[in-house]
Scaffold this motif. Sequence first.
Motif, PDB file in Angstrom:
ATOM      1  N   GLN A 202       7.519  32.121  11.567  1.00  0.00           N
ATOM      2  CA  GLN A 202       8.533  32.818  12.364  1.00  0.00           C
ATOM      3  C   GLN A 202       9.227  33.911  11.556  1.00  0.00           C
ATOM      4  O   GLN A 202      10.224  34.463  12.006  1.00  0.00           O
ATOM      5  CB  GLN A 202       9.558  31.811  12.888  1.00  0.00           C
ATOM      6  CG  GLN A 202       8.977  30.752  13.819  1.00  0.00           C
ATOM      7  CD  GLN A 202       8.219  31.358  14.994  1.00  0.00           C
ATOM      8  OE1 GLN A 202       8.658  32.353  15.593  1.00  0.00           O
ATOM      9  NE2 GLN A 202       7.084  30.765  15.344  1.00  0.00           N
TER      10      GLN A 202
ATOM     11  N   ARG B  15      -1.400  29.760  17.456  1.00  0.00           N
ATOM     12  CA  ARG B  15      -0.465  29.957  18.556  1.00  0.00           C
ATOM     13  C   ARG B  15       0.969  29.806  18.059  1.00  0.00           C
ATOM     14  O   ARG B  15       1.249  29.138  17.088  1.00  0.00           O
ATOM     15  CB  ARG B  15      -0.706  28.905  19.653  1.00  0.00           C
ATOM     16  CG  ARG B  15      -2.089  28.928  20.251  1.00  0.00           C
ATOM     17  CD  ARG B  15      -2.255  27.778  21.247  1.00  0.00           C
ATOM     18  NE  ARG B  15      -1.348  27.914  22.378  1.00  0.00           N
ATOM     19  CZ  ARG B  15      -1.030  26.916  23.197  1.00  0.00           C
ATOM     20  NH1 ARG B  15      -1.505  25.709  22.986  1.00  0.00           N
ATOM     21  NH2 ARG B  15      -0.233  27.119  24.220  1.00  0.00           N
TER      22      ARG B  15
ATOM     23  N   ARG C 169       5.499  34.320  15.318  1.00  0.00           N
ATOM     24  CA  ARG C 169       6.152  35.600  15.590  1.00  0.00           C
ATOM     25  C   ARG C 169       5.137  36.732  15.540  1.00  0.00           C
ATOM     26  O   ARG C 169       5.238  37.703  16.290  1.00  0.00           O
ATOM     27  CB  ARG C 169       7.276  35.833  14.567  1.00  0.00           C
ATOM     28  CG  ARG C 169       7.949  37.190  14.705  1.00  0.00           C
ATOM     29  CD  ARG C 169       8.571  37.384  16.084  1.00  0.00           C
ATOM     30  NE  ARG C 169       9.091  38.742  16.256  1.00  0.00           N
ATOM     31  CZ  ARG C 169       8.921  39.466  17.352  1.00  0.00           C
ATOM     32  NH1 ARG C 169       8.264  38.968  18.392  1.00  0.00           N
ATOM     33  NH2 ARG C 169       9.434  40.678  17.430  1.00  0.00           N
TER      34      ARG C 169
ATOM     35  N   GLN D 151       1.990  36.697  16.600  1.00  0.00           N
ATOM     36  CA  GLN D 151       1.334  36.828  17.900  1.00  0.00           C
ATOM     37  C   GLN D 151       2.237  37.520  18.906  1.00  0.00           C
ATOM     38  O   GLN D 151       1.791  38.391  19.655  1.00  0.00           O
ATOM     39  CB  GLN D 151       0.915  35.457  18.424  1.00  0.00           C
ATOM     40  CG  GLN D 151      -0.440  35.003  17.977  1.00  0.00           C
ATOM     41  CD  GLN D 151      -1.059  33.983  18.926  1.00  0.00           C
ATOM     42  OE1 GLN D 151      -0.418  33.489  19.860  1.00  0.00           O
ATOM     43  NE2 GLN D 151      -2.320  33.675  18.698  1.00  0.00           N
ATOM     44  N   GLU D 152       3.504  37.115  18.947  1.00  0.00           N
ATOM     45  CA  GLU D 152       4.442  37.750  19.875  1.00  0.00           C
ATOM     46  C   GLU D 152       4.513  39.252  19.632  1.00  0.00           C
ATOM     47  O   GLU D 152       4.503  40.053  20.571  1.00  0.00           O
ATOM     48  CB  GLU D 152       5.839  37.142  19.698  1.00  0.00           C
ATOM     49  CG  GLU D 152       5.950  35.682  20.106  1.00  0.00           C
ATOM     50  CD  GLU D 152       7.321  35.132  19.773  1.00  0.00           C
ATOM     51  OE1 GLU D 152       8.126  35.847  19.134  1.00  0.00           O
ATOM     52  OE2 GLU D 152       7.590  33.972  20.134  1.00  0.00           O
TER      53      GLU D 152
ATOM     54  N   GLU E 200       3.680  42.516  21.989  1.00  0.00           N
ATOM     55  CA  GLU E 200       4.684  43.554  22.214  1.00  0.00           C
ATOM     56  C   GLU E 200       4.115  44.938  21.902  1.00  0.00           C
ATOM     57  O   GLU E 200       4.534  45.933  22.505  1.00  0.00           O
ATOM     58  CB  GLU E 200       5.907  43.289  21.334  1.00  0.00           C
ATOM     59  CG  GLU E 200       6.710  42.070  21.752  1.00  0.00           C
ATOM     60  CD  GLU E 200       7.780  41.695  20.735  1.00  0.00           C
ATOM     61  OE1 GLU E 200       8.025  42.511  19.796  1.00  0.00           O
ATOM     62  OE2 GLU E 200       8.361  40.604  20.860  1.00  0.00           O
TER      63      GLU E 200
END
Length: 275
Positions: free
Chosen positions: A72, A103, A106, A108-109, A113
Amino acid sequence: MFDEAVHALREWQRDDQPFQLHPGDLGWYRRFGLQEANAAVRIWRGDGQIVAVGLLDGADLLRFTIAPDARQDEELARRLADDIRTPDRGVLPAGTVYVESPRGTRFQELMFERGWQSDVPWTPLRRDLGAPVPDPDVRIEVIGHDHADVYAAVLRASFEKSTFTEERWHAMAVGSPYADARSLVAFDRGDAVAAITVWSAGPGRPGLIEPMGVHHDHRGRGFGKAITVAGAAALRELGSSSALVCTPSSNVGAVATYRAAGFDPLPEVHDQRRD
């Protein structure tokens, strides 16, 4: 660099973590030789420690994972995303490329984005190895250097366009990950009918199946289940806490085989794609 990456990946394998790059993935890639394997490995460091490891598995696919305590971390996620999206940094080329990562990070997010998309689904499966594994009901032999040709022949007959050879088995087997691995072949009336290699990450950690194949002349007779059960038993003997495998969700036959061998499907995973 290769052995450094293997060591880090061993330390990061946990049953409570999402499916991720495993030292066995590097061990399987070692079939191309140490020079090729070193060229395919990517390492990111922070504060003198390895914080992410990647494997360039072909020209357009980066398979990588992040240290569990850094998943993260915003600064690391941005650093990784910048490195991967910039062709001149030598991680991935321009054009359509793919990234496989755990999975819930941060990273992957951030990739979503920045416009990356989900690719086709894969199904990870897991078998707990706390209890003894039943007998596979076929003759199983552990393959060593003297019979690498038998293993190689079965694997070539299991996968269309396979280029696996006896020489590649030897190249794989001298790599450091193979110290905690086993190659097995199943026999029926003297015929070699299925093959598997399993990779331990050390006692109390999940092990990996990579690859498993059934000879095209001997399919539909339960040999895929049998060799998978034998592989799970070998991982238990090596001290693994569980056995993991991942296959395309579209390969319903493979998913059914692993489930018949006592594996439970986990939530589907997707590579991320940039067109």
